[in-house]
Scaffold this motif. Structure first.
Motif, mmCIF file in Angstrom:
data_model
loop_
_atom_site.group_PDB
_atom_site.id
_atom_site.type_symbol
_atom_site.label_atom_id
_atom_site.label_comp_id
_atom_site.label_asym_id
_atom_site.label_seq_id
_atom_site.Cartn_x
_atom_site.Cartn_y
_atom_site.Cartn_z
ATOM 1 N N ILE B 35 0.845 -1.188 0.000
ATOM 2 C CA ILE B 35 0.000 0.000 0.000
ATOM 3 C C ILE B 35 0.885 1.244 0.000
ATOM 4 O O ILE B 35 2.105 1.149 0.153
ATOM 5 N N SER B 38 -0.306 7.184 -4.285
ATOM 6 C CA SER B 38 -0.033 6.948 -5.706
ATOM 7 C C SER B 38 1.287 7.608 -6.068
ATOM 8 O O SER B 38 1.655 8.638 -5.513
ATOM 9 N N GLU B 174 -3.292 -3.478 -8.488
ATOM 10 C CA GLU B 174 -4.520 -2.716 -8.271
ATOM 11 C C GLU B 174 -5.714 -3.398 -8.942
ATOM 12 O O GLU B 174 -6.369 -2.813 -9.811
ATOM 13 N N SER B 177 -9.031 -1.286 -8.839
ATOM 14 C CA SER B 177 -9.017 0.179 -8.977
ATOM 15 C C SER B 177 -9.838 0.689 -10.152
ATOM 16 O O SER B 177 -10.289 1.826 -10.145
ATOM 17 N N THR B 205 -2.702 -2.552 -3.687
ATOM 18 C CA THR B 205 -4.124 -2.223 -3.541
ATOM 19 C C THR B 205 -4.363 -0.924 -2.778
ATOM 20 O O THR B 205 -3.501 -0.456 -2.029
ATOM 21 N N HIS B 206 -5.537 -0.367 -3.046
ATOM 22 C CA HIS B 206 -6.000 0.777 -2.275
ATOM 23 C C HIS B 206 -7.147 0.389 -1.356
ATOM 24 O O HIS B 206 -7.739 1.226 -0.699
ATOM 25 N N GLU B 207 -7.473 -0.906 -1.366
ATOM 26 C CA GLU B 207 -8.557 -1.396 -0.514
ATOM 27 C C GLU B 207 -7.985 -1.735 0.861
ATOM 28 O O GLU B 207 -7.504 -2.838 1.104
ATOM 29 N N MET B 251 -7.493 7.191 4.072
ATOM 30 C CA MET B 251 -8.051 6.127 3.233
ATOM 31 C C MET B 251 -9.280 5.468 3.860
ATOM 32 O O MET B 251 -10.075 4.867 3.158
#
Lengths: 213, 252
Positions: B35, B38, B174, B177, B205-207, B251
Motif C-alpha cells: 500500500i 499513488s 490494483e 481500482s 491495492t488501495h482497498e 483512506m
C-alpha cells in the motif's frame, strides 16, 4: 444482342489477366506488408529507416512510372522481365508500401496492455504478434485495406502501357474496330462487378469480426 | 526458500526514482499487500518482479532462481535462459485494466497461453479452464467475449486466465481500482478465496480493509522506498511513521 455478347466474350478474355494480376498482387503484397510493418514496429532502427525510405519512394512516385522502370528500366542492368513478371513485381512492391503503412498504424493502435498481458503469460514475440496483436490490428485496418483493394482493381488497367491485354485493353480494341462506346460501357460494368465483389468480401469480413466489439 | 526475493531494487524513469533500493522476501503461501500513496512505486515494484519493467540495479530471484541481476556499474549477470523462463512461468499477473484479449472468448482467453506457450493438449486445457471459470463464478460465460461482460466479470476472467498457467505466485496490480464500487466485492471475494487456499500473492491495492483482512504482511511504500513492513495489525493500528498514520486515516 449477339453483338453485345461477342463484346462481353472478348472483354472476358482480358478480364482473366486483370484477375491474375489482382490475385498475384494481393497474395504477394499482403504478407510482405505484414512483415514490413512488423519490421517497422519492432525491428532495429535502421530497418525502420530503410522501410521508411522504401515507402517514401513507392508512395511518392507514380505507379505508372514504376511500371515503366521495372519493365524497361531494369534492362539497363541486364534484367529483362516478361510483361507479367514486371507488372506483378511492380504492383506487389507498390501495394506492399501502402499496406505496410496501413498495418503499421493498426499495430501501433493496439494498447500496451495487450503486449503486457501476453508477456505476463510468457508468450514470445511471434506468439504475441501472431495470436494477439495482428488479429486485432488487421481488424482495425479493414476499412483502409478495403480502399486499397478497390483501387487495385482499377490500377490493373495500367498494364496496357507495357503491352498487356487486360480488361480495358480488350474494350479499347473493339472500340477501335467498331467505333462505338458500347465496349467501354461494358468494361465499366465489369469493373463495377469486380469492385462490388471486393466491397462485399470486406463487408463480410467486418461483420464477422464485429462479434467481439 | 523464498518464493520471491528482491534485493536492492532500483528503477528510474529519467530522473525519477520510481523504486529506490527495495528489499523484499515473500515466503510460500504468504499474502503480501503493498500500500501507499499513488506514485510511491508500488506498481513499478510489482512489474519489476515479472520483468514488465527492467530494473536498473538489483537482483530478482524467483523460487531461488535468479532471473535478473544488475550491478551499480551496469554490469549484468547472465543466467541460463531456460531456467529463467521456467522461473518466470511461476508468476501470474492480474492487471488494473484486466487486459483481456478482446478478440477471444472468455474460454479462449484462458486456454491461449496453456495451448500456445505450454503446448498443452486442448482437451486438458479446456477442462482446467472450465474448472477455473467455475471457481471464479463464471461457468456460464465461457463463450462470451470480454466486451459482453461487466468489469468485475472481466477481472475474474483475468484471474482465471492467470491461474490457467498454474502459477505459484500471483501478482495483482490494483485489481479493483478500475471497477465500479459495486463490482469490487466480487473480485475481492475471488482473491480472498485464493488467499485462503494459500496461494502466494503480492497485491498492490488501495482497498485498506481488504489488505488488512487477507494479508499476512503489509508493506507501506513511499517515494520508492519501503517505509514499513509488518503485520496488518502493526501497520494499521500502530504505524511507526506519521506518514503512514496520515495515509491510513485518509483512506479509511
Amino acid at each position: 444482342m449477339d453483338y453485345i455478347l461477342s463484346i462481353v466474350g472478348h472483354i472476358l478474355k482480358g478480364c482473366g489477366l486483370t484477375l491474375q494480376i489482382y490475385f498475384v498482387t494481393v497474395l504477394g503484397a499482403v504478407p510482405l506488408a505484414i512483415l514490413f510493418a512488423l519490421g517497422r514496429t519492432s525491428g532495429p532502427k535502421l530497418l525502420d529507416r530503410a522501410l521508411g525510405i522504401y515507402a517514401w519512394i513507392f508512395r511518392g512516385t507514380p505507379l505508372l512510372l514504376q511500371l515503366f522502370f521495372f519493365y524497361y528500366g531494369l534492362t539497363i542492368f541486364g534484367i529483362s522481365l516478361p510483361p507479367f513478371g514486371a507488372a506483378a513485381l511492380t504492383f506487389i512492391i507498390n501495394y506492399a508500401a501502402y499496406m505496410m503503412e496501413i498495418f503499421r498504424s493498426g499495430i501501433q493502435s493496439i494498447e500496451k496492455g495487450q503486449y503486457e498481458a501476453a508477456r505476463a503469460l510468457n508468450m514470445n514475440y511471434w506468439q504475441t504478434m501472431w495470436r494477439i496483436i495482428l488479429p486485432q490490428a488487421l481488424k482495425r485496418t479493414l476499412p483502409p485495406s478495403a480502399n486499397e483493394a478497390i483501387t487495385l482493381v482499377k490500377d490493373t488497367a495500367l498494364v496496357v502501357v507495357i503491352g498487356m491485354g487486360d480488361l480495358l485493353r480488350s474494350a479499347k480494341e473493339i472500340f477501335t474496330r467498331d467505333f462505338t462506346i458500347t465496349p467501354f460501357v461494358i468494361a465499366a460494368i465489369f469493373y463495377l462487378l469486380l469492385t462490388s465483389v471486393v466491397i462485399n468480401v470486406f463487408r463480410t469480413l467486418e461483420k464477422k469480426m464485429e462479434v467481439y466489439d | 526458500m523464498s518464493m520471491v526475493k528482491l534485493s536492492n531494487i532500483h528503477k528510474y524513469f529519467g530522473d525519477v526514482k520510481a523504486v529506490d533500493g527495495v528489499d523484499l522476501e515473500v515466503k510460500p503461501g504468504e499474502v503480501v499487500s503493498i500500500i501507499g500513496p499513488s506514485g510511491s512505486g508500488k506498481s513499478t515494484l510489482l512489474r519489476c518482479i515479472n520483468q514488465l519493467e527492467t530494473i536498473d540495479v538489483g537482483r530478482v530471484e524467483i523460487e531461488g532462481q535468479p532471473v535478473i541481476e544488475l550491478q551499480q556499474d551496469g554490469h549484468r549477470a547472465h543466467f541460463d535462459k531456460a531456467k529463467v523462463l521456467i522461473a518466470q512461468k511461476k508468476l501470474g499477473m492480474v492487471f488494473q485494466h484486466f487486459n483481456l484479449f478482446p478478440h477471444k472468448t472468455v474460454l479462449e482467453n484462458i486456454i491461449e497461453a496453456p495451448l500456445v506457450v505450454n503446448k498443452e493438449n486442448r482437451k486438458a486445457a479446456v477442462t482446467r479452464a472450465e474448472k477455473l471459470l467455475k471457481r471464479v463464478g463464471l461457468a456460464d460465460k465461457h463463450n462470451a467475449y470480454p466486451s459482453q461482460i461487466s468489469g468485475g466479470q472481466k477481472q475474474r476472467v483475468a484471474i482465471a486466465r492467470a491461474l490457467g498457467m498454474e502459477p505459484d505466485i500471483l501478482l495483482c496490480d490494483e485489481p479493483t481500482s478500475a471497477l465500479d464500487p459495486e463490482l469490487v466485492g466480487e473480485v475481492l471475494a475471488v482473491l480472498r478465496d485464493l488467499a485462503r487456499a494459500h496461494m502466494t500473492m503480492l497485491v498492490v491495492t488501495h482497498e485498506m480493509a481488504f489488505a488488512r483482512e487477507i494479508s499476512d504482511r503489509v508493506i507501506f511504500m513511499d517515494q520508492g522506498k519501503v517505509l514499513e513492513d509488518g503485520s496488518p495489525e502493526s501497520i494499521f493500528k500502530n504505524p511507526k511513521h506519521q506518514r503512514i498514520r496520515d495515509f491510513i486515516s485518509k483512506m479509511i
